[in-house]
Design a protein around this motif. Structure first.
Motif, PDB file in Angstrom:
ATOM      1  N   GLU A  65      -1.959  25.171 -42.583  1.00 18.13           N
ATOM      2  CA  GLU A  65      -2.867  25.441 -43.648  1.00 18.13           C
ATOM      3  C   GLU A  65      -1.721  24.735 -44.672  1.00 18.13           C
ATOM      4  OE1 GLU A  65      -5.657  28.639 -46.287  1.00 18.13           O
ATOM      5  OE2 GLU A  65      -4.320  29.134 -44.569  1.00 18.13           O
ATOM      6  N   GLY A  66      -2.260  24.238 -45.756  1.00 15.32           N
ATOM      7  CA  GLY A  66      -1.763  23.644 -46.811  1.00 15.32           C
ATOM      8  C   GLY A  66      -0.585  22.432 -46.600  1.00 15.32           C
ATOM      9  N   ILE A  67      -0.635  21.592 -45.679  1.00 15.74           N
ATOM     10  CA  ILE A  67       0.317  20.603 -45.312  1.00 15.74           C
ATOM     11  C   ILE A  67      -0.468  19.395 -45.680  1.00 15.74           C
ATOM     12  CG2 ILE A  67       1.773  19.732 -43.625  1.00 15.74           C
ATOM     13  CD1 ILE A  67       2.143  22.352 -42.271  1.00 15.74           C
ATOM     14  N   ALA A  68      -1.357  19.235 -44.855  1.00 16.20           N
ATOM     15  CA  ALA A  68      -2.274  18.013 -44.970  1.00 16.20           C
ATOM     16  C   ALA A  68      -2.668  17.804 -46.283  1.00 16.20           C
ATOM     17  CB  ALA A  68      -3.167  17.546 -44.118  1.00 16.20           C
ATOM     18  N   PRO A  69      -2.760  16.597 -46.993  1.00 16.86           N
ATOM     19  CA  PRO A  69      -3.269  16.318 -48.238  1.00 16.86           C
ATOM     20  C   PRO A  69      -5.052  16.448 -48.009  1.00 16.86           C
ATOM     21  CG  PRO A  69      -2.516  14.138 -47.501  1.00 16.86           C
ATOM     22  CD  PRO A  69      -1.956  15.601 -46.614  1.00 16.86           C
ATOM     23  N   LYS A  70      -5.475  17.050 -48.742  1.00 12.03           N
ATOM     24  CA  LYS A  70      -7.016  17.081 -48.907  1.00 12.03           C
ATOM     25  C   LYS A  70      -7.987  15.787 -49.057  1.00 12.03           C
ATOM     26  CE  LYS A  70     -10.936  20.307 -50.566  1.00 12.03           C
ATOM     27  NZ  LYS A  70     -11.140  21.411 -51.292  1.00 12.03           N
ATOM     28  N   ALA A  71      -7.378  15.202 -50.022  1.00 12.41           N
ATOM     29  CA  ALA A  71      -8.273  13.964 -50.451  1.00 12.41           C
ATOM     30  C   ALA A  71      -8.360  12.973 -49.255  1.00 12.41           C
ATOM     31  CB  ALA A  71      -7.491  13.334 -51.771  1.00 12.41           C
ATOM     32  N   SER A  72      -7.162  12.979 -48.506  1.00 11.48           N
ATOM     33  CA  SER A  72      -7.469  11.873 -47.303  1.00 11.48           C
ATOM     34  C   SER A  72      -7.509  12.527 -46.037  1.00 11.48           C
ATOM     35  CB  SER A  72      -6.030  10.984 -47.460  1.00 11.48           C
ATOM     36  OG  SER A  72      -4.973  11.920 -47.348  1.00 11.48           O
ATOM     37  N   SER A  73      -7.840  13.407 -45.823  1.00 14.74           N
ATOM     38  CA  SER A  73      -8.614  14.383 -44.702  1.00 14.74           C
ATOM     39  C   SER A  73      -9.873  14.600 -44.488  1.00 14.74           C
ATOM     40  CB  SER A  73      -7.457  15.645 -44.678  1.00 14.74           C
ATOM     41  OG  SER A  73      -6.221  15.486 -44.747  1.00 14.74           O
ATOM     42  N   ARG A  74     -10.321  14.594 -43.252  1.00 14.56           N
ATOM     43  CA  ARG A  74     -11.597  15.061 -42.966  1.00 14.56           C
ATOM     44  C   ARG A  74     -11.409  16.024 -41.381  1.00 14.56           C
ATOM     45  NH1 ARG A  74     -15.399  10.429 -41.329  1.00 14.56           N
ATOM     46  NH2 ARG A  74     -13.730   9.823 -39.989  1.00 14.56           N
ATOM     47  N   TYR A  75     -12.465  16.827 -41.236  1.00 10.35           N
ATOM     48  CA  TYR A  75     -12.311  17.609 -40.201  1.00 10.35           C
ATOM     49  C   TYR A  75     -13.760  17.964 -39.450  1.00 10.35           C
ATOM     50  CZ  TYR A  75     -14.246  21.479 -42.793  1.00 10.35           C
ATOM     51  OH  TYR A  75     -15.240  22.050 -43.445  1.00 10.35           O
ATOM     52  N   ARG A  76     -13.601  18.409 -38.185  1.00  8.79           N
ATOM     53  CA  ARG A  76     -14.676  18.767 -37.506  1.00  8.79           C
ATOM     54  C   ARG A  76     -14.371  20.019 -36.752  1.00  8.79           C
ATOM     55  NH1 ARG A  76     -18.095  14.814 -33.481  1.00  8.79           N
ATOM     56  NH2 ARG A  76     -19.706  14.771 -34.884  1.00  8.79           N
ATOM     57  N   ASP A  77     -15.262  20.978 -36.748  1.00 12.03           N
ATOM     58  CA  ASP A  77     -15.343  22.290 -35.947  1.00 12.03           C
ATOM     59  C   ASP A  77     -16.196  22.120 -34.642  1.00 12.03           C
ATOM     60  OD1 ASP A  77     -13.448  23.261 -37.614  1.00 12.03           O
ATOM     61  OD2 ASP A  77     -15.025  24.474 -38.746  1.00 12.03           O
ATOM     62  N   PHE A  78     -15.853  22.913 -33.558  1.00 15.52           N
ATOM     63  CA  PHE A  78     -16.500  22.885 -32.328  1.00 15.52           C
ATOM     64  C   PHE A  78     -16.395  24.654 -32.049  1.00 15.52           C
ATOM     65  CE2 PHE A  78     -13.971  18.987 -32.564  1.00 15.52           C
ATOM     66  CZ  PHE A  78     -14.806  17.913 -32.052  1.00 15.52           C
ATOM     67  N   ARG A  79     -17.520  24.723 -31.191  1.00 15.18           N
ATOM     68  CA  ARG A  79     -17.595  26.131 -30.749  1.00 15.18           C
ATOM     69  C   ARG A  79     -18.658  26.204 -29.709  1.00 15.18           C
ATOM     70  NH1 ARG A  79     -22.862  26.331 -32.880  1.00 15.18           N
ATOM     71  NH2 ARG A  79     -23.177  24.840 -34.412  1.00 15.18           N
ATOM     72  N   THR A  80     -18.303  27.431 -29.057  1.00 14.99           N
ATOM     73  CA  THR A  80     -19.123  27.720 -27.656  1.00 14.99           C
ATOM     74  C   THR A  80     -19.954  29.133 -28.171  1.00 14.99           C
ATOM     75  OG1 THR A  80     -17.526  29.177 -26.636  1.00 14.99           O
ATOM     76  CG2 THR A  80     -17.229  26.702 -26.295  1.00 14.99           C
ATOM     77  N   GLU A  81     -20.604  29.396 -27.205  1.00 10.91           N
ATOM     78  CA  GLU A  81     -21.583  30.507 -27.317  1.00 10.91           C
ATOM     79  C   GLU A  81     -20.421  31.789 -26.975  1.00 10.91           C
ATOM     80  OE1 GLU A  81     -24.675  30.489 -24.525  1.00 10.91           O
ATOM     81  OE2 GLU A  81     -25.694  28.749 -25.785  1.00 10.91           O
ATOM     82  N   LEU A  82     -19.392  31.467 -26.372  1.00 12.61           N
ATOM     83  CA  LEU A  82     -18.400  32.758 -26.215  1.00 12.61           C
ATOM     84  C   LEU A  82     -17.244  32.607 -27.433  1.00 12.61           C
ATOM     85  CD1 LEU A  82     -17.906  32.430 -22.594  1.00 12.61           C
ATOM     86  CD2 LEU A  82     -19.303  33.694 -23.846  1.00 12.61           C
ATOM     87  N   ASP A  83     -16.245  33.487 -27.244  1.00  8.88           N
ATOM     88  CA  ASP A  83     -15.347  33.479 -28.355  1.00  8.88           C
ATOM     89  C   ASP A  83     -14.167  32.283 -28.135  1.00  8.88           C
ATOM     90  OD1 ASP A  83     -16.407  35.587 -29.781  1.00  8.88           O
ATOM     91  OD2 ASP A  83     -15.341  36.968 -28.315  1.00  8.88           O
ATOM     92  N   THR A  84     -14.666  31.245 -28.106  1.00  8.50           N
ATOM     93  CA  THR A  84     -13.858  30.048 -27.866  1.00  8.50           C
ATOM     94  C   THR A  84     -14.171  28.931 -29.108  1.00  8.50           C
ATOM     95  OG1 THR A  84     -13.759  30.231 -25.496  1.00  8.50           O
ATOM     96  CG2 THR A  84     -13.123  28.116 -26.353  1.00  8.50           C
ATOM     97  N   GLY A  85     -13.252  28.372 -29.623  1.00  8.50           N
ATOM     98  CA  GLY A  85     -13.416  27.369 -30.801  1.00  8.50           C
ATOM     99  C   GLY A  85     -12.320  26.317 -30.639  1.00  8.50           C
ATOM    100  N   ALA A  86     -12.730  25.254 -31.471  1.00 12.61           N
ATOM    101  CA  ALA A  86     -11.754  24.239 -31.619  1.00 12.61           C
ATOM    102  C   ALA A  86     -11.797  23.616 -33.281  1.00 12.61           C
ATOM    103  CB  ALA A  86     -11.862  23.256 -30.524  1.00 12.61           C
ATOM    104  N   ARG A  87     -10.940  22.808 -33.539  1.00 13.57           N
ATOM    105  CA  ARG A  87     -11.028  21.989 -34.775  1.00 13.57           C
ATOM    106  C   ARG A  87     -10.130  20.818 -34.829  1.00 13.57           C
ATOM    107  NH1 ARG A  87      -9.949  25.335 -39.994  1.00 13.57           N
ATOM    108  NH2 ARG A  87     -12.179  25.727 -39.683  1.00 13.57           N
TER     109      ARG A  87
END
Length: 200
Positions: A65-87
């Motif tokens: 958090e706080g390292i990459a510049p917001k203006a030139s960044s994009r992101y995508r979140d991933f999730r499952t029905e269980l307690d597993t997530g990714a970004r």
């Protein structure tokens, strides 16, 4: 004669406009591509991918958090029905040198993340490992952080990669309840490789 000359001038102007438009279109930067849900490590329940978002998420990534510049960044979140997530977070730097420096800074942040978490959460225990470099473009470096809180009785495992292709840096994070021996490390390495190879 005037009609012919006017037609010629008009044709030249139209040609110039088309050429300018074609040049502008050709010069438009190509946005890096993101992973799809099917490219995440195998899970008991199916992965779901949220739309790609501009900037950085409100709930930042714990280690970076706080390292990459917001203006030139994009992101995508991933999730499952269980307690597993990714970004996946992707940043396009203004030069290859700046991208290289950003990747190094992100790697350093992940390498020191466990110690910061211990300082913030008294009683937290854990282990952090570097799992090597995946051979793709300028490389993708893979890490794991295994944490437990005996008083609470919780255990969590996080897998991370920092990859780069020219001016573009991509960070992949995966997490679930459990320990490293139950995490799909080899599958994550393959996903890390795809995350960089798929950018362009």
């Amino acid at each position: 004669m005037n009609c012919i000359r006017t037609a010629a001038v008009t044709a030249a102007a139209v040609g110039l406009t088309i050429a300018s438009f074609t040049s502008a279109t050709a010069a438009a930067p190509v946005a890096p591509k993101f992973l799809s849900a099917s490219q995440l490590p195998a899970s008991i329940s199916p992965w779901h991918a949220d739309p790609v978002q501009q900037g950085l998420p409100d709930s930042g990534s714990v280690c970076t958090e706080g390292i990459a510049p917001k203006a030139s960044s994009r992101y995508r979140d991933f999730r499952t029905e269980l307690d597993t997530g990714a970004r996946q977070t992707t940043t396009v730097a203004s030069s290859e040198a700046r991208a290289k420096a950003l990747a190094a800074k992100l790697r350093t942040a992940i390498e020191g993340c466990l110690e910061r978490l211990k300082e913030q959460n008294p009683g937290l225990e854990g282990e952090a490992f570097y799992h090597g470099k995946v051979n793709v473009e300028e490389g993708a470096h893979v890490y794991s952080i295994d944490t437990s809180h005996p008083e609470v009785g919780s255990t969590d495992i996080g897998l991370y990669s920092v990859g780069r292709d020219g001016r573009t840096v991509t960070v992949l994070e995966w997490g679930q309840m459990g320990e490293l021996d139950g995490a799909p490390l080899e599958g994550f390495k393959k996903t890390a490789q795809v995350s960089v190879a798929k950018l362009y």
